[in-house]
Design a protein around this motif. Structure first.
Motif, PDB file in Angstrom:
ATOM      1  N   LEU A 101     -21.668  -7.867  33.871  1.00 22.85           N
ATOM      2  CA  LEU A 101     -21.420  -9.097  33.148  1.00 22.85           C
ATOM      3  C   LEU A 101     -21.456  -8.874  31.495  1.00 22.85           C
ATOM      4  N   SER A 102     -22.634  -8.008  31.498  1.00 25.76           N
ATOM      5  CA  SER A 102     -22.822  -7.781  29.898  1.00 25.76           C
ATOM      6  C   SER A 102     -21.578  -7.127  29.383  1.00 25.76           C
ATOM      7  N   HIS A 103     -20.902  -6.472  29.976  1.00 25.32           N
ATOM      8  CA  HIS A 103     -19.793  -5.541  29.434  1.00 25.32           C
ATOM      9  C   HIS A 103     -18.676  -6.786  29.364  1.00 25.32           C
ATOM     10  N   ALA A 104     -18.357  -7.555  30.371  1.00 25.02           N
ATOM     11  CA  ALA A 104     -17.365  -8.719  30.109  1.00 25.02           C
ATOM     12  C   ALA A 104     -17.846  -9.638  28.815  1.00 25.02           C
ATOM     13  N   ALA A 105     -19.010  -9.826  28.502  1.00 24.11           N
ATOM     14  CA  ALA A 105     -19.481 -10.627  27.513  1.00 24.11           C
ATOM     15  C   ALA A 105     -19.252  -9.915  26.132  1.00 24.11           C
ATOM     16  N   TYR A 106     -19.498  -8.810  26.196  1.00 30.90           N
ATOM     17  CA  TYR A 106     -19.353  -7.929  25.039  1.00 30.90           C
ATOM     18  C   TYR A 106     -17.858  -7.817  24.724  1.00 30.90           C
ATOM     19  N   LEU A 107     -16.923  -7.508  25.632  1.00 22.05           N
ATOM     20  CA  LEU A 107     -15.395  -7.775  25.497  1.00 22.05           C
ATOM     21  C   LEU A 107     -14.881  -8.937  24.861  1.00 22.05           C
ATOM     22  N   GLY A 108     -15.550 -10.319  25.381  1.00 31.26           N
ATOM     23  CA  GLY A 108     -15.062 -11.492  25.186  1.00 31.26           C
ATOM     24  C   GLY A 108     -15.596 -11.716  23.344  1.00 31.26           C
ATOM     25  N   ARG A 109     -16.661 -11.342  23.310  1.00 32.20           N
ATOM     26  CA  ARG A 109     -16.951 -11.380  21.590  1.00 32.20           C
ATOM     27  C   ARG A 109     -16.133 -10.434  20.958  1.00 32.20           C
ATOM     28  N   GLU A 110     -15.592  -9.226  21.054  1.00 32.11           N
ATOM     29  CA  GLU A 110     -14.778  -8.447  20.673  1.00 32.11           C
ATOM     30  C   GLU A 110     -13.301  -8.964  20.417  1.00 32.11           C
ATOM     31  N   PHE A 111     -12.843  -9.487  21.454  1.00 35.50           N
ATOM     32  CA  PHE A 111     -11.559 -10.117  21.409  1.00 35.50           C
ATOM     33  C   PHE A 111     -11.467 -11.246  20.419  1.00 35.50           C
ATOM     34  N   THR A 112     -12.645 -12.128  20.446  1.00 36.00           N
ATOM     35  CA  THR A 112     -12.567 -13.175  19.572  1.00 36.00           C
ATOM     36  C   THR A 112     -12.610 -12.636  17.951  1.00 36.00           C
ATOM     37  N   ARG A 113     -13.541 -11.470  17.614  1.00 34.78           N
ATOM     38  CA  ARG A 113     -13.547 -10.955  16.473  1.00 34.78           C
ATOM     39  C   ARG A 113     -12.166 -10.417  16.025  1.00 34.78           C
ATOM     40  N   ALA A 114     -11.620  -9.715  16.950  1.00 32.25           N
ATOM     41  CA  ALA A 114      -9.919  -9.216  16.964  1.00 32.25           C
ATOM     42  C   ALA A 114      -8.881 -10.311  16.355  1.00 32.25           C
ATOM     43  N   GLU A 115      -9.224 -11.363  17.267  1.00 29.94           N
ATOM     44  CA  GLU A 115      -8.357 -12.453  16.850  1.00 29.94           C
ATOM     45  C   GLU A 115      -8.586 -13.099  15.641  1.00 29.94           C
ATOM     46  N   ALA A 116      -9.642 -13.214  15.213  1.00 24.66           N
ATOM     47  CA  ALA A 116     -10.047 -13.715  13.892  1.00 24.66           C
ATOM     48  C   ALA A 116      -9.317 -12.909  12.817  1.00 24.66           C
ATOM     49  N   ALA A 117      -9.540 -11.584  12.919  1.00 30.04           N
ATOM     50  CA  ALA A 117      -9.039 -10.453  11.977  1.00 30.04           C
ATOM     51  C   ALA A 117      -7.555 -10.750  12.006  1.00 30.04           C
ATOM     52  N   LEU A 118      -6.927 -10.497  13.180  1.00 29.71           N
ATOM     53  CA  LEU A 118      -5.543 -10.863  13.302  1.00 29.71           C
ATOM     54  C   LEU A 118      -4.985 -12.065  12.379  1.00 29.71           C
ATOM     55  N   VAL A 119      -5.391 -13.170  12.625  1.00 23.70           N
ATOM     56  CA  VAL A 119      -5.049 -14.427  11.920  1.00 23.70           C
ATOM     57  C   VAL A 119      -5.261 -14.083  10.604  1.00 23.70           C
ATOM     58  N   ALA A 120      -6.350 -13.855  10.144  1.00 23.10           N
ATOM     59  CA  ALA A 120      -6.641 -13.595   8.796  1.00 23.10           C
ATOM     60  C   ALA A 120      -6.012 -12.615   7.897  1.00 23.10           C
ATOM     61  N   GLY A 121      -5.535 -11.731   8.759  1.00 25.16           N
ATOM     62  CA  GLY A 121      -5.095 -10.443   7.917  1.00 25.16           C
ATOM     63  C   GLY A 121      -5.953  -9.478   7.584  1.00 25.16           C
ATOM     64  N   ARG A 122      -7.330  -9.555   8.344  1.00 29.31           N
ATOM     65  CA  ARG A 122      -8.312  -8.530   7.830  1.00 29.31           C
ATOM     66  C   ARG A 122      -8.123  -7.416   8.797  1.00 29.31           C
ATOM     67  N   GLU A 123      -9.003  -6.378   8.361  1.00 32.36           N
ATOM     68  CA  GLU A 123      -9.281  -4.983   9.044  1.00 32.36           C
ATOM     69  C   GLU A 123     -10.042  -5.627  10.201  1.00 32.36           C
ATOM     70  N   TYR A 124      -9.737  -4.918  11.416  1.00 23.99           N
ATOM     71  CA  TYR A 124     -10.719  -5.058  12.523  1.00 23.99           C
ATOM     72  C   TYR A 124     -11.288  -3.628  13.108  1.00 23.99           C
ATOM     73  N   VAL A 125     -12.480  -3.736  13.101  1.00 22.56           N
ATOM     74  CA  VAL A 125     -13.287  -2.560  13.642  1.00 22.56           C
ATOM     75  C   VAL A 125     -14.131  -2.981  14.665  1.00 22.56           C
ATOM     76  N   GLN A 126     -13.860  -2.154  15.809  1.00 26.44           N
ATOM     77  CA  GLN A 126     -14.667  -2.419  17.022  1.00 26.44           C
ATOM     78  C   GLN A 126     -16.085  -2.050  16.694  1.00 26.44           C
ATOM     79  N   ASP A 127     -16.843  -3.129  17.218  1.00 31.11           N
ATOM     80  CA  ASP A 127     -18.561  -2.791  16.924  1.00 31.11           C
ATOM     81  C   ASP A 127     -19.117  -2.188  18.112  1.00 31.11           C
TER      82      ASP A 127
END
Length: 127
Positions: A101-127
């Motif tokens: 479950l901790s891995h699933a939660a991490y992935l959800g957070r990262e996908f949200t960060r990636a979405e924000a970067a995609l929409v804003a045109g910013r670079e995305y680097v996985q944490d």
């Protein structure tokens, strides 16, 4: 502590330094495909050794946390939003490519960060 951007960043940075157990089902490399406007995730298998390190099941070599490694992914997931890729991964994939479950939660957070970067045109680097 006030909820300022600076304080929130400090909290996140502090939590990023904690120990985490690795998922024996594998790991994901998340990136953006800007040409297709997609969040992408490649899944790679691993084995956790007696020291708690992820190793390549084929070679037995430790998988480095940083740097490039030439391995073939076992699954590929993509979505236009964090929710869409989460549905693909957590609701449609069988067998499930993660076990913690901790891995699933991490992935959800990262996908949200990636979405924000995609929409804003910013670079995305996985944490």
């Amino acid at each position: 502590m006030d909820l300022t951007i600076e304080n929130l960043v400090k909290i996140d940075n502090s939590l990023s330094q904690r120990h985490i157990d690795l998922d024996p089902a594998g790991y994901f490399i998340i990136y953006l495909d800007r040409a297709a406007n997609l969040i992408c995730a490649k899944h790679f298998t691993n084995i956790i050794n007696e020291s708690g390190l992820a190793v390549d099941p084929e070679t037995g070599r430790v998988i480095p946390a940083r740097g490039k490694l030439n391995r073939t992914h076992t699954n590929f997931f993509s979505g236009r939003t964090a929710k869409e890729i989460c549905v693909e991964l957590f609701e449609k994939a069988y067998p499930q490519p993660l076990t913690m479950l901790s891995h699933a939660a991490y992935l959800g957070r990262e996908f949200t960060r990636a979405e924000a970067a995609l929409v804003a045109g910013r670079e995305y680097v996985q944490d």
